[in-house]
Write a protein that holds these residues in place. Structure first.
Motif, PDB file in Angstrom:
ATOM      1  N   ALA A  26       0.860  -1.189   0.000  1.00 45.93           N
ATOM      2  CA  ALA A  26       0.000   0.000   0.000  1.00 45.93           C
ATOM      3  C   ALA A  26       0.891   1.232   0.000  1.00 45.93           C
ATOM      4  CB  ALA A  26      -0.898  -0.007   1.231  1.00 45.93           C
ATOM      5  N   GLY A  27       0.943   1.914  -1.128  1.00 47.79           N
ATOM      6  CA  GLY A  27       1.788   3.104  -1.266  1.00 47.79           C
ATOM      7  C   GLY A  27       3.050   2.778  -2.054  1.00 47.79           C
ATOM      8  N   ALA A  28       3.270   3.532  -3.132  1.00 48.18           N
ATOM      9  CA  ALA A  28       4.480   3.329  -3.947  1.00 48.18           C
ATOM     10  C   ALA A  28       5.311   4.608  -3.940  1.00 48.18           C
ATOM     11  CB  ALA A  28       4.094   2.931  -5.366  1.00 48.18           C
ATOM     12  N   GLY A  29       5.418   5.225  -2.747  1.00 43.84           N
ATOM     13  CA  GLY A  29       6.225   6.443  -2.595  1.00 43.84           C
ATOM     14  C   GLY A  29       7.604   6.094  -2.074  1.00 43.84           C
ATOM     15  N   GLY A  30       8.018   6.765  -0.996  1.00 43.77           N
ATOM     16  CA  GLY A  30       9.359   6.547  -0.458  1.00 43.77           C
ATOM     17  C   GLY A  30       9.552   5.133   0.052  1.00 43.77           C
ATOM     18  N   ARG A  62      13.885  10.699  -2.503  1.00 41.56           N
ATOM     19  CA  ARG A  62      13.844   9.454  -1.725  1.00 41.56           C
ATOM     20  C   ARG A  62      13.080   8.318  -2.392  1.00 41.56           C
ATOM     21  NH1 ARG A  62      10.090  12.827  -0.916  1.00 41.56           N
ATOM     22  NH2 ARG A  62       8.004  12.248  -0.277  1.00 41.56           N
ATOM     23  N   GLN A  63      12.352   8.609  -3.467  1.00 45.05           N
ATOM     24  CA  GLN A  63      11.513   7.575  -4.084  1.00 45.05           C
ATOM     25  C   GLN A  63      12.309   6.939  -5.219  1.00 45.05           C
ATOM     26  OE1 GLN A  63       7.415   8.853  -4.621  1.00 45.05           O
ATOM     27  NE2 GLN A  63       7.446   9.995  -2.690  1.00 45.05           N
ATOM     28  N   ILE A  64      13.095   5.931  -4.848  1.00 50.25           N
ATOM     29  CA  ILE A  64      14.183   5.470  -5.715  1.00 50.25           C
ATOM     30  C   ILE A  64      13.733   4.702  -6.958  1.00 50.25           C
ATOM     31  CG2 ILE A  64      16.059   5.471  -4.013  1.00 50.25           C
ATOM     32  CD1 ILE A  64      15.496   2.418  -3.713  1.00 50.25           C
ATOM     33  N   LEU A  65      12.448   4.484  -7.100  1.00 45.53           N
ATOM     34  CA  LEU A  65      11.993   3.843  -8.338  1.00 45.53           C
ATOM     35  C   LEU A  65      11.878   4.850  -9.480  1.00 45.53           C
ATOM     36  CD1 LEU A  65       9.147   1.369  -7.304  1.00 45.53           C
ATOM     37  CD2 LEU A  65      11.218   0.813  -8.560  1.00 45.53           C
ATOM     38  N   VAL A 174      11.710  14.391   5.139  1.00 44.75           N
ATOM     39  CA  VAL A 174      12.279  13.048   5.247  1.00 44.75           C
ATOM     40  C   VAL A 174      13.633  12.997   4.560  1.00 44.75           C
ATOM     41  CG1 VAL A 174      11.893  10.589   4.887  1.00 44.75           C
ATOM     42  CG2 VAL A 174       9.932  12.097   5.124  1.00 44.75           C
ATOM     43  N   LEU A 175      14.590  12.436   5.268  1.00 41.34           N
ATOM     44  CA  LEU A 175      15.935  12.272   4.726  1.00 41.34           C
ATOM     45  C   LEU A 175      16.019  10.915   3.999  1.00 41.34           C
ATOM     46  CD1 LEU A 175      18.402  14.196   5.241  1.00 41.34           C
ATOM     47  CD2 LEU A 175      19.223  12.433   6.790  1.00 41.34           C
TER      48      LEU A 175
END
Lengths: 222, 95
Positions: A26-30, A62-65, A174-175
Motif C-alpha cells: 500500500a503506497g508506492a512512494g518513499g 527518496r523515491q528510488i523507483l 524526510v531524509l
C-alpha cells in the motif's frame, strides 16, 4: 531472469514463500519504492501495488523507483515497468486508487506492507488486515527517525490500539537514508513473518531509530 | 512511577526516563515539569481525539503529537491510569 546462484543457501528456506505468497504493498512512494525493489530483487512472484498519485519533483529525493523523466506519470505504472525490468518473472498487479474505507480488496493476499503517509489510511489497512486475518508490516519515517512494527491479528495489539491519538504531519520532511533503512527493515520483517520466525520478529515490539544520534531501540509491548 | 520518553521526544526533553510520584495525569506532568525545570503539559483535543504534548521552553511553546501508553496500553483505551510505567511516545508519520 533473476540469478540467485551466488546466494542459494540464503534462498533455500524462502523459495516456497517467494513463489506462492501474494504481497500487497500500500503506497508506492518513499517506503513503497524501497520495499518493492527489495521484493522483486528477492524474487517474490506475486505483488499487488496500490497508489493513486503521480510523480512530483520533490518525490525524487527518496523515491528510488523514479527519475526526472517520470515526472507527472502515475507511480503505479512507472513502478511496474521498472520492477519488471529488474525481474521480468514477477506478476505485478497495480491499482491507481486511493485507499479508503470503501476500497474493496479482492484476490488472495498473504501479507500487507504499510507504506502510506497518513494515520487514517494506516488504520484502514489495520482493519483490512484484521478482517482477512493476515499480518501488516508497519513502517513510518520522518526526518532522521523511523519506526517499524508487525501487526499480527490474534497475536498483537492492532495499529489503532497502539497509535490512537496520533496526528500525522501534513508534509513531513524526510531524509533519504531514513527511508532506505526503514523500507529494507520492513522487508526483512516480512521474511521472518512468512517463515513463522515470530521470536526474532517485531511482533509485540516496536523498533524506533534515529540515525542522527545512531539510536536504535526496540520497545517491548505488553 | 517510571516515565519513559520514546522516539524524537527524548531529544527535545533531554532524557530517556524519569521517576515521579504516581497520581493523576495532570499531577504526573506537573511532577515531570518540576524535575526537568521546563513546563510540559498533555492535552487531548476532544473533537478529533488527538493527543499532544505542549512543551514550554524559554518562552516558546511547541506542540507535538504523541501517544501515551500506561503499562503497555494506550491511555485513550483505558478507564483510569495505573501505577507502574508511562511511555510517552512521539511516533513518526511519513511514508
Amino acid at each position: 531472469m533473476l540469478d540467485i546462484s551466488r546466494h542459494i543457501d540464503l534462498y533455500k528456506k524462502l523459495s516456497d514463500k517467494l513463489n506462492n505468497s501474494h504481497i500487497f504493498v500500500a503506497g508506492a512512494g518513499g517506503l513503497g519504492s524501497v520495499v518493492l525493489q527489495n521484493l522483486v530483487r528477492l524474487g517474490f512472484k506475486n505483488i499487488i501495488i496500490y497508489d493513486h498519485k503521480e510523480i512530483d519533483p520533490p518525490d525524487l529525493n527518496r523515491q528510488i523507483l523514479y527519475d526526472s523523466k517520470d515526472i507527472g506519470k502515475k507511480k503505479t505504472l512507472v513502478a511496474r515497468k521498472k520492477l519488471l525490468k529488474i525481474n521480468p518473472l514477477c506478476n505485478i498487479k497495480v491499482f491507481e486508487e486511493k485507499i479508503t474505507k470503501n476500497t474493496k480488496f479482492n484476490g488472495k493476499i498473504d501479507l500487507i506492507f504499510d507504506c502510506v503517509d497518513n494515520i487514517e489510511t494506516r488504520f484502514i489497512l489495520d482493519e483490512f488486515a484484521h478482517r482477512l486475518n493476515i499480518p501488516l508490516i508497519h513502517g513510518a519515517v520522518q526526518e532522521y527517525r523511523g519506526q517499524i512494527t508487525v501487526i499480527y491479528p490474534g497475536k498483537t495489539k492492532s495499529l489503532r490500539e497502539l497509535f490512537l491519538g496520533y496526528s500525522s504531519p501534513k508534509n513531513p520532511q524526510v531524509l533519504p537514508p531514513t527511508v532506505f533503512i526503514t523500507g529494507s527493515l520492513l522487508v526483512s520483517e516480512a521474511l521472518k513473518i512468512l517463515n513463522k520466525d515470530f521470536e526474532n520478529s517485531l511482533i509485540n515490539k516496536i523498533l524506533f531509530f534515529d540515525i542522527f544520534y545512531n539510536d536504535f531501540e526496540v520497545i517491548k509491548l505488553k | 512511577m517510571k516515565v519513559k520518553f520514546i522516539g524524537g521526544i527524548r531529544y527535545l526533553i533531554g532524557i530517556k526516563e524519569i521517576e515521579v510520584e504516581f497520581g493523576s495525569l495532570d499531577g504526573i506532568f506537573e511532577s515531570i515539569s518540576k524535575k526537568l525545570g521546563k513546563k510540559i503539559n498533555y492535552t487531548l483535543e476532544k473533537e478529533t481525539n488527538k493527543s499532544f504534548l505542549i512543551l514550554n521552553e524559554n518562552g516558546k511553546e511547541m506542540k507535538f503529537s504523541v501517544v501515551i501508553h500506561n503499562n503497555g496500553e494506550n491511555i485513550l483505551k483505558k478507564e483510569k491510569l495505573e501505577n507502574g510505567e508511562l511511555s510517552i511516545i512521539m511516533p513518526v508519520g511519513g511514508g
